[in-house]
Enzyme design. Structure first.
Site, PDB file in Angstrom:
ATOM      1  CD  GLU A 231      -1.674   2.238   1.580  1.00  0.00           C
ATOM      2  OE1 GLU A 231      -1.443   3.384   0.690  1.00  0.00           O
ATOM      3  OE2 GLU A 231      -1.761   2.546   2.711  1.00  0.00           O
ATOM      4  CB  CYS A 265      -2.289   6.265   2.168  1.00  0.00           C
ATOM      5  SG  CYS A 265      -0.697   6.145   3.007  1.00  0.00           S
ATOM      6  CD  GLU A 362       0.885  10.241  -0.957  1.00  0.00           C
ATOM      7  OE1 GLU A 362      -0.056   9.852  -0.512  1.00  0.00           O
ATOM      8  OE2 GLU A 362       2.248   9.433  -1.348  1.00  0.00           O
TER       9      GLU A 362
END
Length: 458
Positions: A231, A265, A362
């Site tokens: 992940e 996330c 990100e």
């Protein structure tokens, strides 16, 4: 290269406590202990395992205030958020304690001629979990819960800034009655992580972390022919097609973005707004961001922002924002780096050029990236223009319209008229560079088991 395990308070960047990295001999001892424990743990009943894990869940709940203070000092999480996380971690562990036996029951295989066949779900052996700092208890629970209930043993390599959290989790499992060697916390170096992955006793590895770390671990696991679950973050789209109350829509978007100081996330890292409400929405986001004041995670208050996890993380955010502005983005407010600690004031960033390096990055912190679009088609195209595909959300007063758009977003998880649903029963995972495999839900019970065909000839 060795990692330095330490508690380094992000409020002031002071090192509070340091921990010794494991020796190579200690790593071998851990591998041996985990493999030895597996021999007996794999044979224990589901009822025995469930009793221990339910006790661990109870201990987490009982000690949530104490544990939340550890997280606050290690990575800056305000204590109420820490207590919520620890309660959720307990719920996750209990979820697997309650469901593993039924889910893992032998499954008859129909349509077989000449005999009878079933599929069995059998434990694999020792597993390595490489966990991140942003949710130091929740992340461990969603890895350890299903795998301990499956009869596997677990070696935990936590983030180097969370040594007390990881030790506390190990202590709780031990106190709950988990046999020695079934869950081992280890302060391993990068080279030692490679040694663990390569060791034939290890049967799989799960990592939650950066794309770079995931790529490295996947390469090592692949070379060693070990399964992995990854992940690796995301740039989730949060699409607002229309709203009866733009101020409330902005408040909801902000609450989602600022959760865990923007270090999730599944944060709404790209907020995509229809052009007819865009200006009012951005103005309200700027007003909200400017209303926040600096706070202490150990003594949290209203309308406060807290440090990100470390000074390095804050400096990385500062660099990202400066590069985005240099590329043409408009920093509407915030983005101020603390002189010493890890505080980074909440920022609103618009006009990030689509297709630029910054657009695909990100931003792991309190930065609201907002984009204007003129149509549903443009919103969908922008949402899907990402290297990642973890989560996302679509909002509209017309539910059918929101569902129509949401069904076209390429992602592992999508929500309609809600930023994110939290439940142990919901599968968690992504596509593209967000990784592969699923955590949470009963799907997590299927990741590290031997789905064995058992055939008996007539």
């Amino acid at each position: 290269m060795s990692l330095t395990y330490r508690v380094q308070n992000p409020v002031n960047n002071e090192v509070v406590e340091e921990f010794e990295t494991a020796t190579d001999q200690q790593i071998q001892d851990v591998l041996a202990a985990s493999a030895e424990a597996f021999k007996s743990w794999a044979k224990t009943s589901y009822a025995e395992r469930a009793e221990i894990l339910n006790r661990a869940a109870d201990l987490l709940r009982e000690r949530r205030a104490e544990l939340a203070k550890i997280a606050a000092e290690e990575m800056g999480k305000p204590t109420p958020a820490g207590e919520w996380e620890i309660n959720f971690a307990a719920d996750i562990i209990q979820f697997y304690a309650d469901r593993a036996e039924e889910h893992n029951a032998d499954t008859p295989i129909e349509g077989v001629e000449g005999g009878k066949a079933i599929m069995r779900r059998l434990p694999l052996g020792p597993l390595l979990g490489i966990m991140p700092w942003n949710y130091p208890f929740y992340q461990v629970a969603r890895f350890a819960g299903p795998n301990l209930m499956n009869g596997n043993t677990v070696i935990l390599k936590h983030a180097e800034i969370c040594p007390k959290s990881s030790a506390a989790i190990a202590d709780i499992f031990e106190e709950a009655g988990l046999p020695e060697g079934c869950f081992i916390n280890v302060y391993a170096s990068h080279d030692q992580i490679s040694t663990i992955i390569e060791d034939p006793r290890i049967q799989g590895v799960s990592l939650t972390g950066s794309e770079r770390a995931g790529s490295a671990v996947a390469a090592q696991a692949g070379k060693a022919l070990k399964k992995c679950v990854l992940e690796l973050g995301g740039t989730d789209a949060y699409i607002i097609l229309d709203s009866d109350d733009i101020k409330q829509a902005a408040a909801d978007a902000w609450e989602k973005r600022i959760e865990n100081v923007g270090q999730a996330c599944t944060s709404n890292k790209r907020i995509i707004v229809m052009s007819d409400i865009y200006d009012e929405f951005v103005d309200e986001m700027v007003r909200i961001a400017e209303s926040y004041k600096r706070g202490n995670p150990l003594e949290p208050g209203e309308n406060e922002y807290y440090p990100v996890s470390s000074r390095q993380a804050a400096e990385n955010l500062d660099d990202q924002v400066k590069r985005a502005v240099a590329a043409g983005a408009n920093l509407r407010t915030g983005g101020e780096l603390d002189e010493k600690g890890a505080y980074f004031s909440p920022a609103v960033l618009t006009d990030v050029p689509v297709g630029s390096e910054s657009f695909y990055e990100e931003f792991f912190g309190p930065i609201a990236e907002i984009y204007s679009v003129d149509s549903e088609e443009e919103a969908i195209a922008l949402a899907n223009d990402s290297h990642y595909g973890l989560g996302g959300a679509v909002f509209s007063t017309d539910e059918e319209r929101a569902k129509r758009v949401a069904s076209q977003v390429e992602t592992g998880m999508i929500h309609v008229n809600l930023g994110q649903a939290f439940s142990a029963a919901l599968p968690f995972g992504g596509i593209k560079n967000s990784g592969f495999g699923r955590e949470l839900s009963t799907l997590a019970l299927d990741e590290f088991v031997n789905k064995q065909t058992f055939y008996v000839n007539d």
